[in-house]
Motif scaffolding. Structure first.
Motif, PDB file in Angstrom:
ATOM      1  N   VAL A   1     -54.897 -23.647  -9.658  1.00  0.00           N
ATOM      2  CA  VAL A   1     -53.902 -23.069  -8.749  1.00  0.00           C
ATOM      3  C   VAL A   1     -53.215 -21.915  -9.480  1.00  0.00           C
ATOM      4  O   VAL A   1     -52.471 -22.121 -10.442  1.00  0.00           O
ATOM      5  CB  VAL A   1     -52.853 -24.124  -8.337  1.00  0.00           C
ATOM      6  CG1 VAL A   1     -51.796 -23.497  -7.426  1.00  0.00           C
ATOM      7  CG2 VAL A   1     -53.533 -25.296  -7.636  1.00  0.00           C
ATOM      8  N   GLU A   2     -53.476 -20.705  -9.010  1.00  0.00           N
ATOM      9  CA  GLU A   2     -52.939 -19.521  -9.685  1.00  0.00           C
ATOM     10  C   GLU A   2     -51.639 -19.113  -9.018  1.00  0.00           C
ATOM     11  O   GLU A   2     -51.605 -18.880  -7.808  1.00  0.00           O
ATOM     12  CB  GLU A   2     -53.956 -18.396  -9.537  1.00  0.00           C
ATOM     13  CG  GLU A   2     -54.242 -17.638 -10.804  1.00  0.00           C
ATOM     14  CD  GLU A   2     -55.215 -16.513 -10.499  1.00  0.00           C
ATOM     15  OE1 GLU A   2     -56.414 -16.812 -10.449  1.00  0.00           O
ATOM     16  OE2 GLU A   2     -54.740 -15.394 -10.253  1.00  0.00           O
ATOM     17  N   VAL A   3     -50.578 -19.050  -9.790  1.00  0.00           N
ATOM     18  CA  VAL A   3     -49.273 -18.739  -9.202  1.00  0.00           C
ATOM     19  C   VAL A   3     -48.680 -17.551  -9.962  1.00  0.00           C
ATOM     20  O   VAL A   3     -47.851 -17.712 -10.836  1.00  0.00           O
ATOM     21  CB  VAL A   3     -48.321 -19.944  -9.356  1.00  0.00           C
ATOM     22  CG1 VAL A   3     -47.010 -19.700  -8.635  1.00  0.00           C
ATOM     23  CG2 VAL A   3     -48.980 -21.210  -8.876  1.00  0.00           C
ATOM     24  N   ASP A  38     -47.936 -10.444  -7.488  1.00  0.00           N
ATOM     25  CA  ASP A  38     -48.377  -9.896  -6.189  1.00  0.00           C
ATOM     26  C   ASP A  38     -47.875 -10.741  -5.017  1.00  0.00           C
ATOM     27  O   ASP A  38     -48.468 -10.751  -3.956  1.00  0.00           O
ATOM     28  CB  ASP A  38     -49.904  -9.801  -6.164  1.00  0.00           C
ATOM     29  CG  ASP A  38     -50.538 -11.185  -6.328  1.00  0.00           C
ATOM     30  OD1 ASP A  38     -49.747 -12.155  -6.480  1.00  0.00           O
ATOM     31  OD2 ASP A  38     -51.757 -11.297  -6.307  1.00  0.00           O
ATOM     32  N   ILE A  39     -46.739 -11.454  -5.216  1.00  0.00           N
ATOM     33  CA  ILE A  39     -46.264 -12.284  -4.102  1.00  0.00           C
ATOM     34  C   ILE A  39     -44.831 -11.912  -3.743  1.00  0.00           C
ATOM     35  O   ILE A  39     -43.986 -11.749  -4.616  1.00  0.00           O
ATOM     36  CB  ILE A  39     -46.298 -13.787  -4.494  1.00  0.00           C
ATOM     37  CG1 ILE A  39     -47.734 -14.233  -4.771  1.00  0.00           C
ATOM     38  CG2 ILE A  39     -45.684 -14.650  -3.411  1.00  0.00           C
ATOM     39  CD1 ILE A  39     -47.869 -15.666  -5.225  1.00  0.00           C
ATOM     40  N   ILE A  40     -44.570 -11.730  -2.449  1.00  0.00           N
ATOM     41  CA  ILE A  40     -43.213 -11.457  -1.967  1.00  0.00           C
ATOM     42  C   ILE A  40     -42.798 -12.632  -1.088  1.00  0.00           C
ATOM     43  O   ILE A  40     -43.611 -13.189  -0.355  1.00  0.00           O
ATOM     44  CB  ILE A  40     -43.207 -10.142  -1.171  1.00  0.00           C
ATOM     45  CG1 ILE A  40     -43.317  -8.970  -2.138  1.00  0.00           C
ATOM     46  CG2 ILE A  40     -41.968 -10.027  -0.298  1.00  0.00           C
ATOM     47  CD1 ILE A  40     -43.353  -7.615  -1.478  1.00  0.00           C
ATOM     48  N   GLU A  41     -41.540 -13.056  -1.201  1.00  0.00           N
ATOM     49  CA  GLU A  41     -41.057 -14.172  -0.374  1.00  0.00           C
ATOM     50  C   GLU A  41     -40.092 -13.642   0.673  1.00  0.00           C
ATOM     51  O   GLU A  41     -39.203 -12.866   0.363  1.00  0.00           O
ATOM     52  CB  GLU A  41     -40.326 -15.182  -1.266  1.00  0.00           C
ATOM     53  CG  GLU A  41     -41.243 -15.967  -2.173  1.00  0.00           C
ATOM     54  CD  GLU A  41     -40.486 -16.762  -3.239  1.00  0.00           C
ATOM     55  OE1 GLU A  41     -40.981 -16.805  -4.382  1.00  0.00           O
ATOM     56  OE2 GLU A  41     -39.404 -17.307  -2.931  1.00  0.00           O
ATOM     57  N   THR A  42     -40.306 -14.059   1.925  1.00  0.00           N
ATOM     58  CA  THR A  42     -39.336 -13.676   2.954  1.00  0.00           C
ATOM     59  C   THR A  42     -39.224 -14.798   3.966  1.00  0.00           C
ATOM     60  O   THR A  42     -40.154 -15.093   4.700  1.00  0.00           O
ATOM     61  CB  THR A  42     -39.748 -12.356   3.635  1.00  0.00           C
ATOM     62  OG1 THR A  42     -38.957 -12.226   4.826  1.00  0.00           O
ATOM     63  CG2 THR A  42     -41.209 -12.336   4.029  1.00  0.00           C
ATOM     64  N   GLY A  43     -38.058 -15.466   3.951  1.00  0.00           N
ATOM     65  CA  GLY A  43     -37.826 -16.528   4.920  1.00  0.00           C
ATOM     66  C   GLY A  43     -38.305 -17.875   4.407  1.00  0.00           C
ATOM     67  O   GLY A  43     -38.691 -18.040   3.261  1.00  0.00           O
ATOM     68  N   GLU A  44     -38.280 -18.821   5.322  1.00  0.00           N
ATOM     69  CA  GLU A  44     -38.574 -20.220   4.978  1.00  0.00           C
ATOM     70  C   GLU A  44     -40.071 -20.440   4.766  1.00  0.00           C
ATOM     71  O   GLU A  44     -40.901 -19.840   5.449  1.00  0.00           O
ATOM     72  CB  GLU A  44     -38.131 -21.125   6.145  1.00  0.00           C
ATOM     73  CG  GLU A  44     -36.615 -21.312   6.238  1.00  0.00           C
ATOM     74  CD  GLU A  44     -36.038 -21.942   4.973  1.00  0.00           C
ATOM     75  OE1 GLU A  44     -36.628 -22.932   4.484  1.00  0.00           O
ATOM     76  OE2 GLU A  44     -35.065 -21.382   4.428  1.00  0.00           O
ATOM     77  N   PHE A  45     -40.369 -21.307   3.756  1.00  0.00           N
ATOM     78  CA  PHE A  45     -41.775 -21.721   3.581  1.00  0.00           C
ATOM     79  C   PHE A  45     -41.766 -23.102   2.943  1.00  0.00           C
ATOM     80  O   PHE A  45     -40.699 -23.616   2.557  1.00  0.00           O
ATOM     81  CB  PHE A  45     -42.543 -20.718   2.710  1.00  0.00           C
ATOM     82  CG  PHE A  45     -41.997 -20.585   1.312  1.00  0.00           C
ATOM     83  CD1 PHE A  45     -41.031 -19.630   1.023  1.00  0.00           C
ATOM     84  CD2 PHE A  45     -42.441 -21.418   0.291  1.00  0.00           C
ATOM     85  CE1 PHE A  45     -40.512 -19.502  -0.257  1.00  0.00           C
ATOM     86  CE2 PHE A  45     -41.921 -21.303  -0.987  1.00  0.00           C
ATOM     87  CZ  PHE A  45     -40.956 -20.343  -1.274  1.00  0.00           C
ATOM     88  N   ASP A  46     -42.940 -23.711   2.834  1.00  0.00           N
ATOM     89  CA  ASP A  46     -43.026 -24.957   2.067  1.00  0.00           C
ATOM     90  C   ASP A  46     -44.328 -24.924   1.282  1.00  0.00           C
ATOM     91  O   ASP A  46     -45.083 -23.949   1.357  1.00  0.00           O
ATOM     92  CB  ASP A  46     -42.958 -26.174   3.006  1.00  0.00           C
ATOM     93  CG  ASP A  46     -44.089 -26.163   4.025  1.00  0.00           C
ATOM     94  OD1 ASP A  46     -45.236 -25.876   3.631  1.00  0.00           O
ATOM     95  OD2 ASP A  46     -43.819 -26.406   5.216  1.00  0.00           O
ATOM     96  N   LEU A  47     -44.604 -25.962   0.499  1.00  0.00           N
ATOM     97  CA  LEU A  47     -45.805 -25.952  -0.351  1.00  0.00           C
ATOM     98  C   LEU A  47     -46.897 -26.841   0.244  1.00  0.00           C
ATOM     99  O   LEU A  47     -47.713 -27.421  -0.473  1.00  0.00           O
ATOM    100  CB  LEU A  47     -45.441 -26.404  -1.772  1.00  0.00           C
ATOM    101  CG  LEU A  47     -44.433 -25.517  -2.503  1.00  0.00           C
ATOM    102  CD1 LEU A  47     -44.293 -25.948  -3.959  1.00  0.00           C
ATOM    103  CD2 LEU A  47     -44.831 -24.056  -2.436  1.00  0.00           C
ATOM    104  N   ILE A  49     -42.471 -18.873  -8.040  1.00  0.00           N
ATOM    105  CA  ILE A  49     -41.680 -18.967  -6.801  1.00  0.00           C
ATOM    106  C   ILE A  49     -40.212 -18.713  -7.128  1.00  0.00           C
ATOM    107  O   ILE A  49     -39.625 -19.374  -7.969  1.00  0.00           O
ATOM    108  CB  ILE A  49     -41.870 -20.362  -6.169  1.00  0.00           C
ATOM    109  CG1 ILE A  49     -43.326 -20.534  -5.724  1.00  0.00           C
ATOM    110  CG2 ILE A  49     -40.912 -20.592  -5.023  1.00  0.00           C
ATOM    111  CD1 ILE A  49     -43.684 -21.921  -5.296  1.00  0.00           C
ATOM    112  N   ILE A  90     -45.115 -14.695   1.322  1.00  0.00           N
ATOM    113  CA  ILE A  90     -44.894 -16.115   1.600  1.00  0.00           C
ATOM    114  C   ILE A  90     -43.639 -16.247   2.446  1.00  0.00           C
ATOM    115  O   ILE A  90     -42.631 -15.615   2.151  1.00  0.00           O
ATOM    116  CB  ILE A  90     -44.690 -16.886   0.277  1.00  0.00           C
ATOM    117  CG1 ILE A  90     -45.984 -16.930  -0.532  1.00  0.00           C
ATOM    118  CG2 ILE A  90     -44.158 -18.274   0.516  1.00  0.00           C
ATOM    119  CD1 ILE A  90     -45.841 -17.633  -1.856  1.00  0.00           C
ATOM    120  N   ASP A  92     -41.654 -17.211   6.555  1.00  0.00           N
ATOM    121  CA  ASP A  92     -41.840 -17.082   8.003  1.00  0.00           C
ATOM    122  C   ASP A  92     -41.785 -15.623   8.467  1.00  0.00           C
ATOM    123  O   ASP A  92     -41.694 -15.349   9.658  1.00  0.00           O
ATOM    124  CB  ASP A  92     -40.773 -17.929   8.735  1.00  0.00           C
ATOM    125  CG  ASP A  92     -39.362 -17.539   8.303  1.00  0.00           C
ATOM    126  OD1 ASP A  92     -39.184 -16.358   7.898  1.00  0.00           O
ATOM    127  OD2 ASP A  92     -38.459 -18.393   8.320  1.00  0.00           O
TER     128      ASP A  92
END
Lengths: 238, 103
Positions: free
Chosen positions: A93-95, A99-108, A139, B84, B86
């Motif tokens: 599992v590459e984390v 290259d990752i942007i977070e916007t809003g709610e998420f889960d795993l 994260i 990642i 919504d």
């Protein structure tokens, strides 16, 4: 009654834990880089598959499958063969946050789905998550991450697999991100010190709920046969 | 459900987006609605959104290294980018996808 245990097959470790790790529960193995925690996890799976009829899943958050195969080949473990015989499944599992942007709610949930898929594909009874703390470097939203880690450890118990989670030693807290708060069944600390050119490795069972265990520090070796814990307490040596 | 647009856009650059979800959860539905609206507004005629439900295709999570849900992956144009969540913050999605707003 004594807690059911899952033998690790690691020389000396099953003696000091009086039978191995808590079956169906999650154990935490803590240590700095190079302390042997990845190897301990891998041996737990290889012996599980070869000696105790329990297939295993290795979830690697850092090393690639190729590195893992290579690192244990010198110990005589053929992970490719084990995978072909469906005794072992490896998922990398590459984390990388780059290259990752977070916007809003998420889960795993996708991580849960990957673990579940790997476990069910070979009917695994054991699983190792090697340094799940890498998720913290991938994260930003630690609120979501901590809630999901809590959910994950409950999920592992429901799944009925014996899990080993490895963690990096922390400065003030035991692990850098306080994983010890989530895992209360069994905690093992690996230490590797070099004092005037003498390198000594020590293992201590810090916590083992519901079981008697040697609480001292035990020296251990890593040689061509892998890890061997010497049942003489290190205090007895000096 | 695949939402394909046949004709390429003005400068012909085709955008291929892949949205990973796990069942029809509110987050996933919100994410799809957001990305659909953003693409219609800024990439009209030159985008394709493929939705992958990991409950139905668990083995597909590994390919694009998916661990969170929802995750939007920009397959084309390169380089690969991932968002990642919504997708509720349009500006962040535009930045994440490196889309020049059309207005």
């Amino acid at each position: 009654i004594e807690l059911p245990k899952s033998p690790t097959g690691i020389r000396g470790l099953d003696e000091i834990t009086l039978g191995g790790l808590p079956r169906g529960r999650t154990s935490l193995v803590v240590g700095k880089a190079g302390s042997g925690k990845t190897l301990l996890g891998m041996e737990f799976l290889v012996h599980g598959a070869l000696d105790f009829g329990e297939p295993g899943v290795f979830i690697s958050f850092e090393e690639t499958p190729g590195d893992l195969v290579e690192n244990v080949a010198s110990l005589g473990y053929d992970l490719n063969d084990l995978q072909e015989r469906n005794l072992l499944a490896i998922d990398h599992v590459e984390v990388s946050r780059s290259d990752i942007i977070e916007t809003g709610e998420f889960d795993l949930e996708a991580l849960f789905i990957r673990l579940n898929y790997a476990i069910d594909s070979i009917g695994a009874k054991r699983i190792v998550l090697d340094t799940i703390e890498s998720l913290f470097s991938g994260i930003a939203n630690t609120g979501i991450l901590r809630a999901e880690l809590r959910r994950l450890f409950f999920w592992l118990k429901d799944k009925g697999v014996t899990a080993v989670v490895t963690g990096e030693s922390g400065g003030t807290t035991m692990t850098r991100h306080g994983l010890e708060e989530y895992i209360s069944d069994c905690v093992i600390l690996l230490d590797h010190r070099v004092d005037d050119q003498i390198s000594t490795r020590r293992l201590r069972v810090v916590k083992y709920r519901g079981s008697v265990h040697g609480t001292n520090e035990y020296p251990f070796l890593i040689d061509e046969d892998g890890i061997s814990v010497l049942p003489i307490t290190s205090t007895g040596l000096s | 459900m695949t939402d394909t647009e046949k004709t390429a856009g003005e400068n012909g650059e085709k955008w291929i987006l892949r949205l990973y979800v796990a069942g029809q959860t509110p987050k996933s539905l919100a994410a799809f609605a957001s990305i659909k609206r953003i693409c219609e507004e800024h990439l009209a005629g030159r985008y394709e959104i493929e939705v992958i439900d990991l409950l139905e295709h668990p083995q597909l999570a590994r390919g694009d290294q998916i661990f969170a849900v929802p995750t939007l992956v920009r397959k084309l144009p390169p380089p690969l980018r991932k968002i990642i969540g919504d997708l509720s913050n349009t500006e962040k999605v535009l930045v994440g996808l490196d889309v020049q707003p059309s207005r």
